[in-house]
Design an enzyme around this catalytic site. Structure first.
Site, mmCIF file in Angstrom:
data_model
loop_
_atom_site.group_PDB
_atom_site.id
_atom_site.type_symbol
_atom_site.label_atom_id
_atom_site.label_comp_id
_atom_site.label_asym_id
_atom_site.label_seq_id
_atom_site.Cartn_x
_atom_site.Cartn_y
_atom_site.Cartn_z
ATOM 1 N N LYS A 132 0.839 -1.203 0.000
ATOM 2 C CA LYS A 132 0.000 0.000 0.000
ATOM 3 C C LYS A 132 0.878 1.258 0.000
ATOM 4 O O LYS A 132 0.595 2.223 -0.702
ATOM 5 C CB LYS A 132 -0.941 -0.010 1.216
ATOM 6 N N GLN A 191 -4.633 -1.653 9.756
ATOM 7 C CA GLN A 191 -4.476 -2.954 9.082
ATOM 8 C C GLN A 191 -5.050 -4.075 9.949
ATOM 9 O O GLN A 191 -4.698 -4.222 11.116
ATOM 10 C CB GLN A 191 -2.985 -3.209 8.781
ATOM 11 N N ASP A 204 -11.359 2.944 4.423
ATOM 12 C CA ASP A 204 -11.792 1.551 4.265
ATOM 13 C C ASP A 204 -13.312 1.454 4.184
ATOM 14 O O ASP A 204 -13.856 0.403 3.857
ATOM 15 C CB ASP A 204 -11.308 0.703 5.461
#
Ligand code: NDP
Length: 296
Positions: free
Chosen positions: A54, A98, A121
């Site tokens: 990422k 994460q 997200d």
């Protein structure tokens, strides 16, 4: 019949290029770059790889990134305090925690603490609610990646029977919600599906999956979907990522199903690369949201 292979990697590169061009424009217009803060707790090897990928993807797109590595012993309170700090930092536009977090951490509390306008997200209840009402602020990355893949491969969902296997909050449920809308990020032809969602408590799974014009699989069980579970000519999208020794396999028995389906995603190289591409898009969107907040 041998299925057409849907090249998620190529589509992800195309989306990343589009984001890169848009990022260059916003930097020119504002003198500032979008920035993603990633929080990694513990030393799970897969998570380390995801976060590194990422970061690299951000860099290539011209998006800034900050990585916060915390030890596995971090408490929920300590993590909450870091998230609050990032919520209040105007130079951070998107926050990514994460997953999975170590078991002793209250994952729900941590995710709920991320400010909704920085929630790239799209896990926050406010963002889930907006999406389900058909007016999304951010779309969850993997489901949005699936929608983009179908759209850019010329596969319409309107009027089609779509079966989603899996009902997680991250993949299955938001996919159902997006497919059901009257319109969406890819227009009306890539919404308006007749959707069925099946899960571990569904009896006679194959009877349902064999009805699908488009079958989307997100369960986390290697090679679970066999050729007999697929209607001849169906499109099969495999979201699964399962480690098998040194390699990665999907939830679909790729080689067998490829002989029945009309189109199929490989693993790796299918849905996976799109998740990162959509994360970059959301970070750019979060930057725009922040700019708008500053001017209103
Ligand atoms: P979860 O474990 O959260 O959910 C799995 C779902 O599959 C559950 O709804 C479960 O049903 C259902 N399921 C499990 N076994 C069966 C079965 N035998 N028959 C029918 N349904 C079953 O997984 P995620 O949704 O988070 O992830 C699914 C897969 O997608 C994983 O392999 C994951 O690694 C991958 N993934 C890939 C991403 C990408 O970027 N490509 C991103 C996110 C995930 P129930 O609810 O009844 O327990």
């Amino acid at each position: 019949m041998t299925a057409r292979v849907l090249d998620g990697k190529a589509i992800a590169l195309q989306i990343r290029h589009e984001v890169q061009l848009e990022v260059a424009k916003v930097i020119e217009a504002t003198g500032k770059a979008p920035c993603l803060a990633a929080v990694l707790v513990g030393d799970d090897p897969a998570s380390q790889v995801y976060v590194r990928n990422k970061e690299m993807a951000c860099h290539k797109a011209g998006i800034g990134s900050q990585l916060f590595r915390l030890p596995a012993e971090t408490t929920t309170e300590q993590l909450l305090s870091l998230v609050e700090q990032l919520n209040n930092d105007p130079s951070v536009h998107g926050i990514l925690v994460q997953l999975p977090l170590p078991k002793h951490i209250d994952e729900r509390r941590v995710l709920d603490c991320v400010a909704p306008h920085k929630d790239v997200d799209a896990f926050a209840p406010e963002n889930v609610g907006l999406m389900s009402q058909g007016r999304p602020r951010y779309l969850p990355c993997t489901p949005h990646g699936v929608m983009q893949l179908l759209h850019r491969e010329g596969i319409e969902t309107a009027g089609k029977e779509v079966v989603v296997i899996g009902r997680s909050d991250i993949v299955g449920k938001p996919l159902v919600s997006m497919l059901l809308q009257k319109s969406g990020p890819c227009g009306e032809s890539n919404a308006n599906a007749t959707v069925t969602c099946v899960h571990s408590r569904t009896p006679n799974l194959s009877e349902v999956t064999c009805r699908a014009d488009i079958l989307i699989v997100a369960i986390g069980k290697a090679n679970f979907v066999t050729a007999g579970m697929v209607k001849p000519g169906a499109v099969v999208i495999d979201v699964g990522i399962n480690r098998s020794g040194d390699s990665i396999v999907g939830d679909v028995d790729y080689h067998a199903v490829k002989e029945v389906a009309s189109a199929i995603t490989p693993v790796p190289g299918g849905v996976g690369p799109l998740t990162i591409a959509m994360l970059l898009r959301n970070t750019l969107e979060a930057f725009r949201v922040a700019q708008l907040k500053m001017t209103t």
